[in-house]
Design a protein around this motif. Structure first.
Motif, PDB file in Angstrom:
ATOM      1  N   MET A 102    -105.926-117.785 -22.514  1.00  0.00           N
ATOM      2  CA  MET A 102    -106.132-118.577 -21.336  1.00  0.00           C
ATOM      3  C   MET A 102    -105.109-118.714 -19.768  1.00  0.00           C
ATOM      4  SD  MET A 102    -104.321-123.105 -21.716  1.00  0.00           S
ATOM      5  CE  MET A 102    -105.713-123.912 -22.818  1.00  0.00           C
ATOM      6  N   THR A 103    -106.070-118.905 -19.068  1.00  0.00           N
ATOM      7  CA  THR A 103    -105.357-118.931 -17.216  1.00  0.00           C
ATOM      8  C   THR A 103    -105.355-120.612 -16.339  1.00  0.00           C
ATOM      9  OG1 THR A 103    -107.545-117.855 -16.407  1.00  0.00           O
ATOM     10  CG2 THR A 103    -105.875-116.902 -16.925  1.00  0.00           C
ATOM     11  N   GLY A 104    -104.756-120.504 -15.806  1.00  0.00           N
ATOM     12  CA  GLY A 104    -105.008-121.887 -14.938  1.00  0.00           C
ATOM     13  C   GLY A 104    -106.254-121.860 -13.801  1.00  0.00           C
ATOM     14  N   CYS A 105    -107.130-120.524 -13.712  1.00  0.00           N
ATOM     15  CA  CYS A 105    -107.450-119.839 -12.532  1.00  0.00           C
ATOM     16  C   CYS A 105    -108.105-119.129 -12.905  1.00  0.00           C
ATOM     17  CB  CYS A 105    -106.898-119.827 -11.192  1.00  0.00           C
ATOM     18  SG  CYS A 105    -106.130-118.381 -10.651  1.00  0.00           S
ATOM     19  N   PRO A 106    -109.480-118.828 -12.323  1.00  0.00           N
ATOM     20  CA  PRO A 106    -109.946-117.602 -12.102  1.00  0.00           C
ATOM     21  C   PRO A 106    -109.673-116.010 -12.405  1.00  0.00           C
ATOM     22  CG  PRO A 106    -110.805-118.873 -10.603  1.00  0.00           C
ATOM     23  CD  PRO A 106    -109.728-119.122 -10.734  1.00  0.00           C
ATOM     24  N   ALA A 158    -102.116-122.152  -9.288  1.00  0.00           N
ATOM     25  CA  ALA A 158    -102.995-122.594 -10.677  1.00  0.00           C
ATOM     26  C   ALA A 158    -103.992-124.262 -10.020  1.00  0.00           C
ATOM     27  CB  ALA A 158    -101.961-123.387 -11.269  1.00  0.00           C
ATOM     28  N   ILE A 159    -104.857-123.578 -11.055  1.00  0.00           N
ATOM     29  CA  ILE A 159    -106.112-125.327 -10.424  1.00  0.00           C
ATOM     30  C   ILE A 159    -105.050-126.610 -12.228  1.00  0.00           C
ATOM     31  CG2 ILE A 159    -108.084-126.492 -10.742  1.00  0.00           C
ATOM     32  CD1 ILE A 159    -109.408-123.620  -9.625  1.00  0.00           C
ATOM     33  N   THR A 160    -104.702-125.570 -13.203  1.00  0.00           N
ATOM     34  CA  THR A 160    -104.783-127.174 -14.266  1.00  0.00           C
ATOM     35  C   THR A 160    -103.299-126.176 -15.515  1.00  0.00           C
ATOM     36  OG1 THR A 160    -105.468-128.167 -16.037  1.00  0.00           O
ATOM     37  CG2 THR A 160    -106.452-125.642 -15.432  1.00  0.00           C
ATOM     38  N   GLU A 161    -103.078-126.388 -16.166  1.00  0.00           N
ATOM     39  CA  GLU A 161    -102.068-125.848 -16.830  1.00  0.00           C
ATOM     40  C   GLU A 161    -102.285-124.702 -17.843  1.00  0.00           C
ATOM     41  OE1 GLU A 161     -99.205-127.241 -16.999  1.00  0.00           O
ATOM     42  OE2 GLU A 161     -98.363-128.891 -16.683  1.00  0.00           O
ATOM     43  N   SER A 162    -101.116-124.052 -18.554  1.00  0.00           N
ATOM     44  CA  SER A 162    -102.107-122.946 -19.275  1.00  0.00           C
ATOM     45  C   SER A 162    -100.623-122.613 -20.112  1.00  0.00           C
ATOM     46  CB  SER A 162    -102.045-121.436 -17.931  1.00  0.00           C
ATOM     47  OG  SER A 162    -102.791-120.408 -19.326  1.00  0.00           O
ATOM     48  N   CYS A 210    -101.445-117.902 -18.871  1.00  0.00           N
ATOM     49  CA  CYS A 210    -100.471-116.416 -17.336  1.00  0.00           C
ATOM     50  C   CYS A 210    -100.043-118.649 -17.575  1.00  0.00           C
ATOM     51  CB  CYS A 210    -101.215-117.150 -16.533  1.00  0.00           C
ATOM     52  SG  CYS A 210    -102.332-118.665 -16.117  1.00  0.00           S
ATOM     53  N   PRO A 211     -98.662-118.797 -16.913  1.00  0.00           N
ATOM     54  CA  PRO A 211     -98.033-118.971 -16.643  1.00  0.00           C
ATOM     55  C   PRO A 211     -98.490-120.999 -15.991  1.00  0.00           C
ATOM     56  CG  PRO A 211     -96.598-117.315 -15.491  1.00  0.00           C
ATOM     57  CD  PRO A 211     -98.175-116.548 -15.891  1.00  0.00           C
ATOM     58  N   ALA A 212     -99.177-119.970 -14.357  1.00  0.00           N
ATOM     59  CA  ALA A 212     -99.665-121.483 -14.098  1.00  0.00           C
ATOM     60  C   ALA A 212     -98.701-122.445 -13.728  1.00  0.00           C
ATOM     61  CB  ALA A 212    -100.803-121.914 -15.203  1.00  0.00           C
TER      62      ALA A 212
END
Length: 650
Positions: free
Chosen positions: A494-498, A461-465, A452-454
């Protein structure tokens, strides 16, 4: 006579968003008023209504400065059923990204395009340009039916694929918001010329059935409050899981007879990826089989499913508002009974189907009518010119010269089609000149990955993706090489959040942002995305990636040596179970696991820290953002180059 149960009255106060929708006058306010104001952003209420029009208000978190206003900008998302992008629309999107956006396009996991970096003052001009060039953003976001997906393969000799496209278009039309707000706000009331709707769709939208529509509302299907949450549909053909059908609220599978004539559809319902960390009542879920419907009744059945979720979905707790929770709470039988009440007849049993298989359609293929199509791998969906990769230039040149339509895929790739055989060599020369690799030259880890862009634009977004996944894939490949699995590959997402926009819970290895530089590690889905993965590790510090994965790969290699047929990594993790994986990893760390001597003695890589001055850190950060690369990778290259220069100077 089948009857639907009476909708239950919420026992608590409905969510704030229900009031915002009710006061919006069918998606008009406060958006219309605030658009005229000389500000950089919308109010909280305006932001929520803007989503229904296909846009999210964001801010560039890399540019946040304490005490100053956020760097507000807007993301626009296209509504493109089946991923269809006519050449005129693609060239318009390319121009808009240049004139108003951040000079990139991004193919989404729902077969559309996103534009990023648009300022509020340019939002109206950007949306108007999309609509005037055969596109739309209406319903690409918000509490209603999102972009309807379909297999992107343009087979002209496969009637079932043609039918999947046709019904994806028709269901998108059926569930399109009917409010005039979109054209009033963005085109000053002038409705753009669009394709004629199928008369059967128009009739179905007007047909009440057993309470499926509101006779006195501007929105006959959605009513005043629209849906409790977003609603996602797909149409596919037997065996083709290029659309991740089990992740959808509703998926229809085309059923034809031996002559290729449409008979009806198998129906699945209740999939969804979104969840919240530390909230066990939220979870990813795969869709359940519901039954079969004849072609003459398919629109009424879709309306019945929508009405069931509309009337019974949770409007108090938005975390519990997706249809997957309704089916989970009720069970499939009660859900089916409710749908049959709106439908007015029993749903037939499912028709037999072959196993579903993931397809990406990369490379050159025959369309079946003498023409060709070519599938292009787009890393994380980002269309841009960067270093030796001139993807944006190539697509602009090809679409301009040959006037080709395209289909965006659910894997963030692009298919160009209607290519005459005489053009193949010239088009391939353009692709090669612009640095676009063929499907056989791409590492399969990259080919089957998504992110995802994140950061920096997604507010959740919590962190990078997207920005970090290329380096993560390189590190995973290095571990596979180390343990002697150089030819191995599997699906990584990969995703930056759930919330799961890149559908990590259907990947063999999923990284889900948990905290800055840390991810949940999900394992065990199958390569064809028909089974959910599960949490193997609650918090993986990304610095510990190699030490975490190495014992898993060693165990996998040992198991495969004794098996007669190849087993995918996801199937292996699911078969042996997580307890066995954890036990092997624990013994491997102490050197007691059964493994080759060179692997037994492997130690966790040390965590190294190098401090730099704040000014230098900021310079590296800016340059990494410009190049779209991880800061650590850029810093390592710079240090290595400096040391090499010192060495050359003696």
């Amino acid at each position: 006579m089948l009857t639907s149960p009476t909708p239950s009255v919420p026992t608590g106060k409905t969510s704030k968003l229900e009031g915002i929708k009710e006061r919006s006058n069918f998606l008009r306010e406060p958006l219309a008023t605030e658009l005229l104001e000389d500000t950089t952003h919308f109010s909280g209420d305006g932001v929520q209504i803007l989503k229904f029009h296909g846009s999210y208000q964001q801010d560039n978190r890399d540019n946040r400065v304490k005490g100053q206003e956020k760097d507000y900008q807007f993301m626009l998302r296209t509504r493109s059923p089946g991923g269809f992008i006519p050449p005129q629309l693609y060239l318009a999107l390319d121009r808009i990204s240049e004139e108003y956006g951040n000079q990139t396009l991004r193919a989404t996991t729902r077969q559309g395009f996103q534009l990023h970096g648009i300022l509020k003052k340019n939002l109206k001009a950007a949306i108007a340009a999309i609509v005037q060039n055969m596109g739309s953003t209406l319903g690409a976001c918000g509490d209603l039916n999102r972009n309807v997906m379909a297999p992107p393969a343009p087979y002209k000799n496969r009637r079932d694929y043609t039918l999947a496209w046709q019904y994806a278009d028709n269901i998108a039309d059926l569930l399109t918001p009917q409010t005039g707000a979109y054209y009033e706000i963005w085109l000053d009331g002038e409705k753009a010329i669009s394709a004629q709707e199928d008369p059967a769709v128009v009739a179905a939208r007007q047909r009440n059935g057993n309470g499926t529509i509101f006779q006195d509302k501007e929105e006959p299907i959605y009513g005043t409050h629209y849906m409790p949450r977003k609603f996602k549909c797909a149409v596919t053909v037997p065996g083709d899981n290029s659309v991740d059908l089990f992740s959808q609220d509703v998926s229809l599978v085309v059923i034809t007879d031996e002559a290729g004539e449409l008979q009806g559809f198998n129906v699945y319902a209740g999939g969804g990826m979104g969840r919240t960390h530390n909230k066990e009542e939220t979870f990813a879920r795969v869709a359940d089989p519901i039954g079969y419907v004849s072609k003459d009744d398919v629109y009424d059945l879709v309306k019945a499913i929508v009405a069931t979720q509309r009337d019974y979905g949770d409007r108090v707790n938005r975390r519990h508002a997706r249809m997957k929770y309704l089916i989970h709470d009720w069970g499939v039988e009660k859900f089916r009974a409710s749908v049959e009440g709106y439908f007015g007849k029993a749903i037939e049993p499912l028709k037999p189907l072959p196993p579903f298989k993931y397809e990406d359609y990369l490379g050159w293929h025959q369309q079946g009518d003498g023409n060709l199509f070519v599938g292009l791998s787009i890393q994380n969906g980002r269309v841009w010119d960067r270093d030796s990769l001139q993807l944006r230039t190539a697509l602009r040149e090809i679409v301009t010269r040959y006037n080709l339509p395209m289909r965006v895929t659910a894997s963030q790739n692009i298919i160009l089609y209607e290519i005459q055989p005489a053009w193949q060599r010239e088009i391939q020369e353009i692709l090669t000149r612009c640095g676009i690799q063929s499907e056989t030259d791409i590492d399969p880890l990259e080919r089957y990955s998504m992110a995802c862009p994140a950061l920096p634009t997604c507010g959740l977004a919590i962190t990078e993706s997207e920005r970090i996944l290329p380096s993560i894939l390189d590190r995973v490949r290095a571990v596979l090489d180390k343990v002697g699995l150089s030819e191995e590959h599997f699906v990584i997402r990969m995703t930056g959040c759930p919330n799961g926009c890149a559908r990590p819970y259907l990947a063999e290895m999923g990284f889900v942002g948990k905290s800055p530089d840390a991810y949940q590690l999900w394992l065990g889905a199958d390569p064809n995305q028909t089974r959910l993965s599960r949490v193997y590790l609650e918090k993986l510090e990304i610095d510990n990636l190699e030490a975490t994965l190495e014992p898993l790969f060693v165990y996998f290699k040992q198991e495969q040596a004794s098996r007669p047929q190849r087993e995918s990594f996801g199937d292996f993790c699911d078969r042996v179970g997580f307890e066995a994986l954890r036990q092997f990893a624990a013994s491997y760390a102490t050197g007691s696991a059964t493994a080759p001597a060179t692997e037994k003695s492997a130690k966790r890589p040390p965590r190294r820290r190098i401090n730099v001055r704040d000014a230098v850190y900021q310079q590296v950060k800016v340059e990494a953002k410009r190049q779209g690369r991880p800061m650590s990778e850029l810093a390592s290259e710079a240090i290595a180059a400096y040391l090499e220069e010192l060495k050359s100077q003696g």
